[in-house]
Design a protein around this motif. Structure first.
Motif, PDB file in Angstrom:
ATOM      1  N   LYS A   1       0.840  -1.202   0.000  1.00 53.23           N
ATOM      2  CA  LYS A   1       0.000   0.000   0.000  1.00 53.23           C
ATOM      3  C   LYS A   1       0.873   1.249   0.000  1.00 53.23           C
ATOM      4  CE  LYS A   1      -4.125  -1.714   2.350  1.00 53.23           C
ATOM      5  NZ  LYS A   1      -5.103  -1.356   3.405  1.00 53.23           N
ATOM      6  N   SER A   2       0.357   2.315  -0.589  1.00 53.32           N
ATOM      7  CA  SER A   2       1.079   3.589  -0.539  1.00 53.32           C
ATOM      8  C   SER A   2       0.101   4.740  -0.683  1.00 53.32           C
ATOM      9  CB  SER A   2       2.136   3.659  -1.653  1.00 53.32           C
ATOM     10  OG  SER A   2       1.534   3.583  -2.925  1.00 53.32           O
ATOM     11  N   GLY A   3       0.525   5.911  -0.226  1.00 49.25           N
ATOM     12  CA  GLY A   3      -0.339   7.071  -0.349  1.00 49.25           C
ATOM     13  C   GLY A   3       0.264   8.317   0.278  1.00 49.25           C
ATOM     14  N   PHE A   4      -0.344   9.439  -0.040  1.00 49.94           N
ATOM     15  CA  PHE A   4       0.101  10.744   0.445  1.00 49.94           C
ATOM     16  C   PHE A   4      -0.856  11.228   1.528  1.00 49.94           C
ATOM     17  CE2 PHE A   4       2.059  10.123  -3.574  1.00 49.94           C
ATOM     18  CZ  PHE A   4       3.264  10.798  -3.527  1.00 49.94           C
ATOM     19  N   ILE A   5      -0.283  11.700   2.627  1.00 50.22           N
ATOM     20  CA  ILE A   5      -1.067  12.108   3.798  1.00 50.22           C
ATOM     21  C   ILE A   5      -0.707  13.544   4.165  1.00 50.22           C
ATOM     22  CG2 ILE A   5      -1.557  11.628   6.227  1.00 50.22           C
ATOM     23  CD1 ILE A   5       0.045   8.803   4.668  1.00 50.22           C
ATOM     24  N   SER A   6      -1.688  14.431   4.140  1.00 49.81           N
ATOM     25  CA  SER A   6      -1.460  15.830   4.497  1.00 49.81           C
ATOM     26  C   SER A   6      -1.769  16.054   5.974  1.00 49.81           C
ATOM     27  CB  SER A   6      -2.342  16.745   3.647  1.00 49.81           C
ATOM     28  OG  SER A   6      -2.096  18.104   3.968  1.00 49.81           O
ATOM     29  N   ILE A   7      -0.873  16.766   6.651  1.00 47.08           N
ATOM     30  CA  ILE A   7      -1.084  17.116   8.066  1.00 47.08           C
ATOM     31  C   ILE A   7      -1.400  18.603   8.113  1.00 47.08           C
ATOM     32  CG2 ILE A   7      -0.153  16.950  10.396  1.00 47.08           C
ATOM     33  CD1 ILE A   7       2.158  15.247   9.121  1.00 47.08           C
ATOM     34  N   ILE A   8      -2.615  18.950   8.503  1.00 53.71           N
ATOM     35  CA  ILE A   8      -2.997  20.363   8.557  1.00 53.71           C
ATOM     36  C   ILE A   8      -3.457  20.721   9.961  1.00 53.71           C
ATOM     37  CG2 ILE A   8      -3.670  20.357   6.113  1.00 53.71           C
ATOM     38  CD1 ILE A   8      -6.610  20.573   7.129  1.00 53.71           C
ATOM     39  N   GLY A   9      -3.525  22.011  10.225  1.00 54.84           N
ATOM     40  CA  GLY A   9      -3.967  22.469  11.533  1.00 54.84           C
ATOM     41  C   GLY A   9      -3.513  23.886  11.780  1.00 54.84           C
ATOM     42  N   ARG A  10      -3.959  24.440  12.886  1.00 54.25           N
ATOM     43  CA  ARG A  10      -3.502  25.775  13.267  1.00 54.25           C
ATOM     44  C   ARG A  10      -2.004  25.741  13.572  1.00 54.25           C
ATOM     45  NH1 ARG A  10      -6.804  28.013  18.119  1.00 54.25           N
ATOM     46  NH2 ARG A  10      -7.273  25.851  18.601  1.00 54.25           N
ATOM     47  N   PRO A  11      -1.358  26.915  13.612  1.00 55.56           N
ATOM     48  CA  PRO A  11       0.062  26.930  13.977  1.00 55.56           C
ATOM     49  C   PRO A  11       0.310  26.335  15.367  1.00 55.56           C
ATOM     50  CG  PRO A  11      -0.605  29.052  13.051  1.00 55.56           C
ATOM     51  CD  PRO A  11      -1.866  28.256  13.261  1.00 55.56           C
TER      52      PRO A  11
END
Length: 300
Positions: free
Chosen positions: A6-16
């Motif tokens: 398996k493979s994939g791209f994971i974005s980590i977002i959030g406030r500063p």
């Protein structure tokens, strides 16, 4: 029968300052993103690659989403928002000790337009009493249909392995995008400049805010089996230059000594680090300077 890869791209977002960089370093097992208790530390998308026998996860640590005050800030926010439709999974990270805020609602509104599984990651659970966790989960659960809500402490590694397993289950069968030993898509010069910038933020505290950039001028092997690295710390004001240099060069030496240790750990070799300080007035609002220092966007 072999398990599918398996493979994939994971974005980590959030406030500063919610701990995105700390989590990525913990997940990858090596320091590739700088950490600071100052907000808006990350400026570019930083990809960290975690390769396991049956999966490869490519994490994208994005700048904290905030109300921008200059062109650099606009670049940072746009960089974070643009990743949302380019990935397979989104991790929306919050700081357990801060709780819900207006910035979170702005991000939740953005997520309403995205057709990707979103996991709510409640980070820094070590900073709150266990009894405070359930009300926090209930509060966020009503605001968005999260795939799952996972409490962690990125700093101490609590529940991080479980979280990685949950993400892996979400990924589809896919190729290995990067070699087994590659942990980031950024060149070494970028990581070196970030490690130096981290030390500037750490040692100068509030005296020199985010008005600095680090430019790697030269990387070369010198005659003593050491890697010679020459870098310039760029700041906006003469007063900040004085602070960065310090009395008889004391601050610059302190920054250099601490940065050198991290750079040697990254590269696995002895390093001779030379640092200079230059003033470029108001560089964060100048398109040419932003381009020169590596902040590029289609809209600049």
């Amino acid at each position: 029968m072999n398990k599918p890869f398996k493979s994939g791209f994971i974005s980590i977002i959030g406030r500063p300052n919610v701990g995105k960089s700390t989590f990525m370093n913990q997940a990858i097992g090596q320091k590739i993103a700088i950490m600071s208790d100052k907000p808006q530390t990350t400026r570019n998308k930083i990809q960290g690659v975690l390769t396991q026998p049956d999966a490869q996860m490519i994490f994208i640590d994005t700048p904290g989403i905030h109300k921008p005050k200059h062109r650099l800030g606009e670049f940072m926010v746009r960089t974070a928002e643009n990743t949302l439709n380019e990935v397979d999974v989104i991790l929306f990270m919050i700081n357990a000790s801060e709780g819900y805020g207006k910035g979170d609602q702005y991000i939740i509104d953005l997520l309403q337009k995205v057709n990707r599984p979103v996991y709510l990651i409640i980070n820094k659970i070590d900073l709150i009493h266990p009894d405070e966790l359930l009300p926090l989960i209930e509060q966020y659960k009503d605001k968005y249909d999260f795939a799952e809500i996972i409490p962690i402490s990125a700093l101490h590694g609590n529940n991080v392995i479980h979280m990685l397993e949950v993400i892996k289950q979400q990924l589809e069968e896919g190729p290995k995008y990067y070699p087994d030993d590659q942990i980031t898509d950024h060149p070494e010069r970028f990581i070196i400049s970030e490690l130096i910038r981290e030390k500037v933020l750490h040692f100068t505290r509030e005296e020199v805010p985010h008005s600095i950039a680090v430019v790697i001028e030269n990387v070369d092997q010198n005659g003593n089996n050491k890697l010679l690295i020459q870098a310039t710390i760029v700041t906006e004001r003469k007063t900040q230059k004085g602070i960065l240099i310090g009395k008889q060069g004391s601050m610059l030496k302190k920054i250099g000594k601490a940065a050198r240790k991290d750079i040697e750990a990254l590269l696995g070799t002895k390093v001779y680090l030379e640092l200079w300080v230059k003033v470029k007035k108001d560089w964060r609002n100048k398109q040419s300077q932003l381009h020169e220092f590596g902040f590029r966007s289609d809209e600049y």
